[in-house]
Write a protein that holds these residues in place. Structure first.
Motif, short mmCIF file in Angstrom:
data_model
loop_
_atom_site.label_atom_id
_atom_site.label_comp_id
_atom_site.label_asym_id
_atom_site.label_seq_id
_atom_site.Cartn_x
_atom_site.Cartn_y
_atom_site.Cartn_z
N SER A 53 -15.79 -54.51 -11.89
CA SER A 53 -14.75 -53.57 -12.29
C SER A 53 -15.13 -52.88 -13.61
N PRO A 54 -15.57 -51.62 -13.55
CA PRO A 54 -15.81 -50.87 -14.78
C PRO A 54 -14.47 -50.53 -15.44
N ASP A 55 -14.48 -50.35 -16.74
CA ASP A 55 -13.26 -49.95 -17.44
C ASP A 55 -13.06 -48.45 -17.25
N LYS A 56 -12.50 -48.08 -16.10
CA LYS A 56 -12.34 -46.66 -15.77
C LYS A 56 -11.42 -45.94 -16.76
N GLU A 57 -10.41 -46.65 -17.24
CA GLU A 57 -9.49 -46.02 -18.19
C GLU A 57 -10.23 -45.62 -19.46
N ILE A 100 -16.17 -64.10 6.75
CA ILE A 100 -16.35 -63.75 5.34
C ILE A 100 -15.40 -64.61 4.51
N PRO A 101 -15.88 -65.42 3.59
CA PRO A 101 -17.25 -65.52 3.10
C PRO A 101 -18.06 -66.68 3.70
N GLU A 102 -17.48 -67.42 4.64
CA GLU A 102 -18.15 -68.63 5.10
C GLU A 102 -19.57 -68.36 5.59
N ASP A 103 -19.76 -67.30 6.38
CA ASP A 103 -21.08 -66.96 6.89
C ASP A 103 -21.81 -66.00 5.97
N ILE A 104 -21.11 -64.99 5.53
CA ILE A 104 -21.70 -63.99 4.64
C ILE A 104 -20.68 -63.63 3.57
N ALA A 105 -21.05 -63.81 2.32
CA ALA A 105 -20.21 -63.39 1.20
C ALA A 105 -20.52 -61.93 0.86
N VAL A 106 -19.51 -61.21 0.38
CA VAL A 106 -19.69 -59.78 0.09
C VAL A 106 -19.11 -59.47 -1.29
N ILE A 107 -19.87 -58.70 -2.07
CA ILE A 107 -19.37 -58.24 -3.37
C ILE A 107 -19.65 -56.75 -3.50
N GLY A 108 -18.69 -56.01 -4.03
CA GLY A 108 -18.83 -54.57 -4.20
C GLY A 108 -18.95 -54.17 -5.65
N PHE A 109 -18.65 -52.90 -5.93
CA PHE A 109 -18.80 -52.35 -7.27
C PHE A 109 -17.84 -51.17 -7.40
N ASP A 110 -17.00 -51.16 -8.37
CA ASP A 110 -16.07 -50.07 -8.74
C ASP A 110 -14.62 -50.52 -8.87
N ASP A 111 -14.23 -51.58 -8.15
CA ASP A 111 -12.85 -52.08 -8.18
C ASP A 111 -11.85 -50.98 -7.83
N PRO A 144 -18.88 -48.64 -22.00
CA PRO A 144 -17.61 -49.35 -21.86
C PRO A 144 -17.81 -50.68 -21.13
N ALA A 145 -16.85 -51.54 -21.27
CA ALA A 145 -16.96 -52.88 -20.70
C ALA A 145 -16.82 -52.86 -19.17
N PHE A 146 -17.26 -53.94 -18.56
CA PHE A 146 -17.03 -54.19 -17.14
C PHE A 146 -16.67 -55.67 -17.00
N ARG A 147 -16.12 -56.03 -15.86
CA ARG A 147 -15.84 -57.44 -15.61
C ARG A 147 -16.00 -57.74 -14.13
N LEU A 148 -16.30 -58.99 -13.85
CA LEU A 148 -16.40 -59.46 -12.48
C LEU A 148 -15.02 -59.89 -12.02
N VAL A 149 -14.54 -59.30 -10.93
CA VAL A 149 -13.23 -59.65 -10.36
C VAL A 149 -13.48 -60.42 -9.08
N THR A 150 -13.18 -61.70 -9.06
CA THR A 150 -13.46 -62.53 -7.88
C THR A 150 -12.24 -62.58 -6.97
N ARG A 151 -12.53 -62.36 -5.66
CA ARG A 151 -11.46 -62.38 -4.66
C ARG A 151 -11.97 -63.11 -3.41
N GLU A 152 -11.30 -62.89 -2.30
CA GLU A 152 -11.54 -63.68 -1.09
C GLU A 152 -12.91 -63.46 -0.44
N SER A 153 -13.52 -62.29 -0.64
CA SER A 153 -14.77 -62.00 0.07
C SER A 153 -15.95 -62.86 -0.41
#
Length: 337
Positions: free
Chosen positions: A292-296, A266-277, A323-332
């Protein structure tokens, strides 16, 4: 004997009415006078009796937040913001747990505990629009969560379609072409799972990619074990996916475990993205890209909207707030940088 408003008035050299106005925030008080009263309050160690104040106004000072899951970190984080807002407003927040059960949600919406709570923030899963429209209770109600209802109550939820588009577009930008969705739920036509699946399908179409039904993995629930099982099923396909968009972070974390067990990267073979942060994703290996939803804002706005109703303040007509949301990019999805 406790400190009284008379004691404060005597020390500050002002009238009892002035002290009451400062303590209760009823009328404007000059800055210098307010400061003098506040010094007297601090010096005497006065603590307002909120319970008595609420009872005088015919309220209990307690509101409730009803959530479908206790063990989901998303709801734990959301509840924390809601509790803080309630406390700052002089209210106590009671947490209730429905397990997404329609009967439990209906019982609460119909006024169960209305003698001890002033209002309810509800995250429904099983309730229908008609059941909310026909509720007999007059207890103030605010809805949260991404289910679509179109009812005359404040409803606070992010735009699931736009958020799902952002997730899939990110994977497409990384040249992923066999993108799976993990967490479909065929019985949830108006629920977040359905909306996120629809957003996924629309984003694929917008990118000119085919929608392969074999790449859509259903789950009974939305926990880590469901993600693990769904990913194992996807890996058994003749042509496994090269990316996975998961309904939530818990499913994504379970899916990553199955990918690693299969000897894939991960991510070379399969990339993964979730929801909720949720916090788990920031410390998983690899760290998890997520929406990442704006939980606050969701928690704060839900409670402040409810309290405005409880206090009888003009809150305007019922509205849907996104409310706003944003894409948080990380290693997966991006790998180690």
């Amino acid at each position: 004997m406790g400190v009284s408003l008379k004691d404060i008035a005597k020390l500050a050299g002002v009238s009892l009415a002035t002290v009451s106005n400062v303590v209760n925030g009823y009328r404007p008080v000059g800055a210098a006078t307010r400061e003098r009263v506040q010094r007297a309050i601090d010096q005497l160690g006065y603590v307002p009796n909120l319970s008595a104040r609420h009872l005088r106004n015919g309220r209990t000072g307690i509101i409730a937040l009803a959530i479908p899951e206790l063990d989901n970190p998303y709801f734990a984080e959301l509840a924390g913001f809601a509790i803080r807002q309630a406390r700052e407003s002089g209210f106590t927040l009671l947490i209730d747990y429905t397990n997404g059960d329609r009967e439990s949600e209906l019982t609460l919406a119909e006024g169960f505990r209305e003698q001890i709570i002033d209002g309810l923030v509800l995250s429904p899963v099983g309730l229908t629009r008609e059941e909310i429209l026909n509720r007999r209770s007059s207890t103030p109600l605010v809805l949260i969560g991404e289910s679509i209802y179109d009812v005359p109550h404040h409803h606070i939820a992010i735009d699931n379609l736009a958020a799902s588009h952002a997730a899939v577009q990110h994977l497409v930008s990384l040249d992923r072409r066999r993108i799976a969705f993990a967490g479909a739920h065929p019985d949830a036509e108006r629920q977040p799972a359905h909306l996120r699946l629809r957003g996924y399908q629309e984003a694929l179409a917008a990118a000119g990619l085919p929608s392969d039904p074999r790449l859509v993995a259903s789950t009974a629930h939305f926990v880590r074990s469901d993600g693990y099982a769904a990913m194992r099923t996807l890996l058994e396909l003749p042509e496994p996916p090269d990316a996975v968009f998961a309904y939530n972070d818990l499913i994504a974390i379970g899916a990553m475990r199955a990918i690693i067990e299969a000897g894939l990267r991960i991510p070379e073979d399969i990339a993964v993205i979730g929801f909720d942060d949720i916090e788990d994703g920031r410390f998983s290996t690899p760290t998890l890209t997520t929406i990442s939803p704006d939980k606050e804002r969701i928690g704060t706005l839900a409670v402040s909207s409810l309290i405005a109703q409880v206090l009888g303040e003009p809150a305007g007509p019922p509205r849907d707030v996104q409310p706003a949301f944003r894409l948080v990019t990380r290693e997966s999805t991006l790998g180690r940088r």
